[in-house]
Design a protein around this motif. Structure first.
Motif, mmCIF file in Angstrom:
data_model
loop_
_atom_site.group_PDB
_atom_site.id
_atom_site.type_symbol
_atom_site.label_atom_id
_atom_site.label_comp_id
_atom_site.label_asym_id
_atom_site.label_seq_id
_atom_site.Cartn_x
_atom_site.Cartn_y
_atom_site.Cartn_z
ATOM 1 N N LEU A 87 0.911 -1.040 -0.119
ATOM 2 C CA LEU A 87 -0.147 -0.060 0.098
ATOM 3 C C LEU A 87 0.952 1.230 0.086
ATOM 4 C CD1 LEU A 87 -2.758 -0.956 2.657
ATOM 5 C CD2 LEU A 87 -2.965 -0.723 0.083
ATOM 6 N N ALA A 88 2.069 1.292 0.751
ATOM 7 C CA ALA A 88 2.774 2.491 0.866
ATOM 8 C C ALA A 88 3.483 2.702 -0.398
ATOM 9 C CB ALA A 88 3.774 2.216 2.063
ATOM 10 N N ALA A 89 3.690 1.759 -1.151
ATOM 11 C CA ALA A 89 4.567 1.842 -2.415
ATOM 12 C C ALA A 89 3.606 2.110 -3.703
ATOM 13 C CB ALA A 89 5.376 0.559 -2.956
ATOM 14 N N GLU A 90 2.117 2.160 -3.260
ATOM 15 C CA GLU A 90 1.192 2.322 -4.116
ATOM 16 C C GLU A 90 1.164 1.302 -5.432
ATOM 17 O OE1 GLU A 90 1.532 6.434 -5.441
ATOM 18 O OE2 GLU A 90 1.163 7.146 -3.655
ATOM 19 N N CYS A 91 1.393 0.121 -4.818
ATOM 20 C CA CYS A 91 1.290 -1.041 -5.994
ATOM 21 C C CYS A 91 0.048 -1.236 -6.526
ATOM 22 C CB CYS A 91 1.761 -2.425 -5.416
ATOM 23 S SG CYS A 91 3.492 -2.143 -4.551
ATOM 24 N N ASP A 92 0.181 -1.217 -7.941
ATOM 25 C CA ASP A 92 -1.213 -1.465 -8.735
ATOM 26 C C ASP A 92 -1.248 -3.020 -9.471
ATOM 27 O OD1 ASP A 92 0.550 -0.747 -10.680
ATOM 28 O OD2 ASP A 92 -0.704 0.677 -11.467
ATOM 29 N N ARG A 93 -0.108 -3.706 -9.356
ATOM 30 C CA ARG A 93 0.025 -4.933 -10.147
ATOM 31 C C ARG A 93 0.434 -6.044 -8.996
ATOM 32 N NH1 ARG A 93 -1.846 -2.085 -13.386
ATOM 33 N NH2 ARG A 93 -1.396 -1.746 -15.645
ATOM 34 N N PHE A 94 -0.200 -6.946 -9.228
ATOM 35 C CA PHE A 94 -0.047 -8.294 -8.309
ATOM 36 C C PHE A 94 0.783 -9.439 -9.153
ATOM 37 C CE2 PHE A 94 -1.254 -12.476 -6.520
ATOM 38 C CZ PHE A 94 -0.559 -12.376 -5.469
ATOM 39 N N GLU A 95 1.754 -9.912 -8.953
ATOM 40 C CA GLU A 95 2.676 -10.899 -9.805
ATOM 41 C C GLU A 95 2.755 -12.169 -9.084
ATOM 42 O OE1 GLU A 95 5.214 -9.457 -12.787
ATOM 43 O OE2 GLU A 95 6.844 -10.794 -12.013
ATOM 44 N N PHE A 96 2.778 -13.234 -9.823
ATOM 45 C CA PHE A 96 2.968 -14.711 -9.320
ATOM 46 C C PHE A 96 3.397 -15.338 -10.452
ATOM 47 C CE2 PHE A 96 -1.152 -14.022 -10.265
ATOM 48 C CZ PHE A 96 -1.747 -15.101 -10.951
ATOM 49 N N HIS A 97 3.980 -16.653 -9.907
ATOM 50 C CA HIS A 97 4.420 -17.785 -10.887
ATOM 51 C C HIS A 97 3.469 -18.888 -10.599
ATOM 52 C CE1 HIS A 97 9.067 -16.574 -11.448
ATOM 53 N NE2 HIS A 97 7.944 -15.549 -11.374
ATOM 54 N N HIS B 263 15.878 -10.394 -4.320
ATOM 55 C CA HIS B 263 15.480 -9.738 -5.775
ATOM 56 C C HIS B 263 14.830 -8.522 -5.384
ATOM 57 C CE1 HIS B 263 16.281 -13.769 -6.939
ATOM 58 N NE2 HIS B 263 15.341 -14.438 -6.142
ATOM 59 N N SER B 264 14.940 -7.528 -6.030
ATOM 60 C CA SER B 264 14.310 -6.380 -6.358
ATOM 61 C C SER B 264 13.356 -6.316 -7.682
ATOM 62 C CB SER B 264 15.157 -5.161 -6.286
ATOM 63 O OG SER B 264 15.917 -5.005 -7.512
ATOM 64 N N ALA B 265 13.597 -7.405 -8.331
ATOM 65 C CA ALA B 265 12.693 -7.369 -9.738
ATOM 66 C C ALA B 265 13.046 -8.823 -10.334
ATOM 67 C CB ALA B 265 13.208 -6.206 -10.802
ATOM 68 N N PRO B 266 12.229 -9.241 -10.983
ATOM 69 C CA PRO B 266 12.539 -10.757 -11.740
ATOM 70 C C PRO B 266 13.598 -10.512 -12.613
ATOM 71 C CG PRO B 266 10.251 -9.849 -11.918
ATOM 72 C CD PRO B 266 10.853 -8.893 -11.624
ATOM 73 N N PRO B 267 14.491 -11.530 -12.522
ATOM 74 C CA PRO B 267 15.767 -11.732 -13.459
ATOM 75 C C PRO B 267 15.375 -12.073 -14.752
ATOM 76 C CG PRO B 267 15.674 -13.436 -12.002
ATOM 77 C CD PRO B 267 14.600 -12.697 -11.399
ATOM 78 N N ASP B 268 16.432 -12.029 -15.367
ATOM 79 C CA ASP B 268 16.349 -12.593 -16.815
ATOM 80 C C ASP B 268 15.884 -14.058 -16.799
ATOM 81 O OD1 ASP B 268 17.437 -10.615 -17.945
ATOM 82 O OD2 ASP B 268 19.506 -11.089 -17.969
ATOM 83 N N THR B 269 14.968 -14.650 -17.800
ATOM 84 C CA THR B 269 14.240 -15.760 -17.661
ATOM 85 C C THR B 269 15.042 -16.754 -17.940
ATOM 86 O OG1 THR B 269 12.500 -14.612 -19.143
ATOM 87 C CG2 THR B 269 12.280 -16.731 -18.880
ATOM 88 N N TRP B 270 16.195 -16.787 -18.051
ATOM 89 C CA TRP B 270 17.278 -17.967 -18.232
ATOM 90 C C TRP B 270 17.798 -18.362 -16.670
ATOM 91 C CZ3 TRP B 270 22.083 -16.713 -16.768
ATOM 92 C CH2 TRP B 270 22.440 -15.224 -16.661
ATOM 93 N N LYS B 271 17.379 -17.401 -15.777
ATOM 94 C CA LYS B 271 18.000 -17.807 -14.255
ATOM 95 C C LYS B 271 16.977 -19.095 -13.862
ATOM 96 C CE LYS B 271 20.768 -14.435 -14.022
ATOM 97 N NZ LYS B 271 22.123 -14.446 -13.593
ATOM 98 N N LYS B 272 17.717 -20.050 -13.755
ATOM 99 C CA LYS B 272 17.008 -21.370 -13.261
ATOM 100 C C LYS B 272 16.678 -21.109 -11.962
ATOM 101 C CE LYS B 272 17.227 -26.292 -13.067
ATOM 102 N NZ LYS B 272 17.672 -27.482 -13.990
ATOM 103 N N ASN B 273 17.578 -20.954 -10.994
ATOM 104 C CA ASN B 273 17.467 -20.594 -9.520
ATOM 105 C C ASN B 273 16.115 -19.692 -9.230
ATOM 106 O OD1 ASN B 273 18.652 -18.371 -10.068
ATOM 107 N ND2 ASN B 273 19.956 -18.560 -8.462
ATOM 108 N N TYR B 274 15.711 -19.059 -10.000
ATOM 109 C CA TYR B 274 14.686 -18.008 -9.893
ATOM 110 C C TYR B 274 13.255 -18.712 -10.514
ATOM 111 C CZ TYR B 274 11.472 -13.815 -9.964
ATOM 112 O OH TYR B 274 10.542 -12.953 -9.396
ATOM 113 N N TYR B 275 13.388 -18.903 -11.884
ATOM 114 C CA TYR B 275 12.148 -19.394 -12.334
ATOM 115 C C TYR B 275 11.918 -20.970 -12.061
ATOM 116 C CZ TYR B 275 12.020 -15.004 -14.722
ATOM 117 O OH TYR B 275 12.004 -13.665 -14.876
ATOM 118 N N GLY B 276 13.002 -21.742 -11.984
ATOM 119 C CA GLY B 276 12.770 -23.318 -12.030
ATOM 120 C C GLY B 276 12.346 -23.726 -10.661
ATOM 121 N N ARG B 277 12.711 -23.010 -9.628
ATOM 122 C CA ARG B 277 12.175 -23.408 -8.312
ATOM 123 C C ARG B 277 11.332 -22.287 -7.569
ATOM 124 N NH1 ARG B 277 18.422 -23.414 -7.517
ATOM 125 N NH2 ARG B 277 18.848 -25.656 -8.295
#
Length: 166
Positions: A60-70, A151-165
């Motif tokens: 709320l404090a950051a005025e977020c207007d998008r919710f993201e998930f995998h 993380h402060s943002a999603p890394p590149d898509t090829w980063k297996k330790n982020y997208y694969g787990r």
């Protein structure tokens, strides 16, 4: 009635703390597709403007207007993908099949992704961000303490330790 993808979540508690009715969150935007031959698995990085009913104070404090998930699907078979353009406004249609399987169709504009998988779907990497932020890459505010540290943002898509787990 056709079941929503949320009806097949292995870990629905991740959403139930945020949403009154977490089984069907819409509208959805597909940002990336990560395929892993081990499993085999597919991970969809999705966001929505359908914000949670109970937003954390940091969001709320950051005025977020998008919710993201995998969403991660296991034991993938019968995969087909045509004309994938990201980001893409999509819908996720799920049909229950025999032997604990589901058929998943991701449709939107010219993008089509179809596959079958085990009916146990995992949700993870929950975050929120402000699409109006002046930064080129908006800062993501992750729900998980570990994700917040790493993380402060999603890394590149090829980063297996982020997208694969998840």
């Amino acid at each position: 009635m056709t079941p929503a993808w949320g009806d097949f979540l292995r870990n629905p508690e991740k959403l139930s703390g945020l949403y009154e009715n977490p089984s069907s969150i819409e509208p959805l935007v597909l940002h990336s597709v990560y395929l892993d031959r081990l499993g085999p698995t597919i991970t969809l990085r999705l966001s929505t403007t359908g914000l949670p009913d109970r937003m954390p104070t940091e969001w709320l404090a950051a005025e977020c207007d998008r919710f993201e998930f995998h969403l991660q699907f296991l034991d993938i078979a019968d995969l087909s993908m045509t004309r994938a353009r990201f980001p893409a406004s999509i819908s996720v249609d799920v049909v229950a099949r025999e032997l604990h399987r589901i058929r998943v169709d991701v449709l939107g504009g010219s993008t089509h992704l179809g596959f079958s998988s085990h009916r146990s779907v995992t949700i993870g990497r929950l975050s929120a961000w402000n699409s109006r932020a002046p930064e080129e890459q908006p800062i993501h505010h992750y729900l998980s303490p570990l994700d917040r540290r790493l993380h402060s943002a999603p890394p590149d898509t090829w980063k297996k330790n982020y997208y694969g787990r998840i």
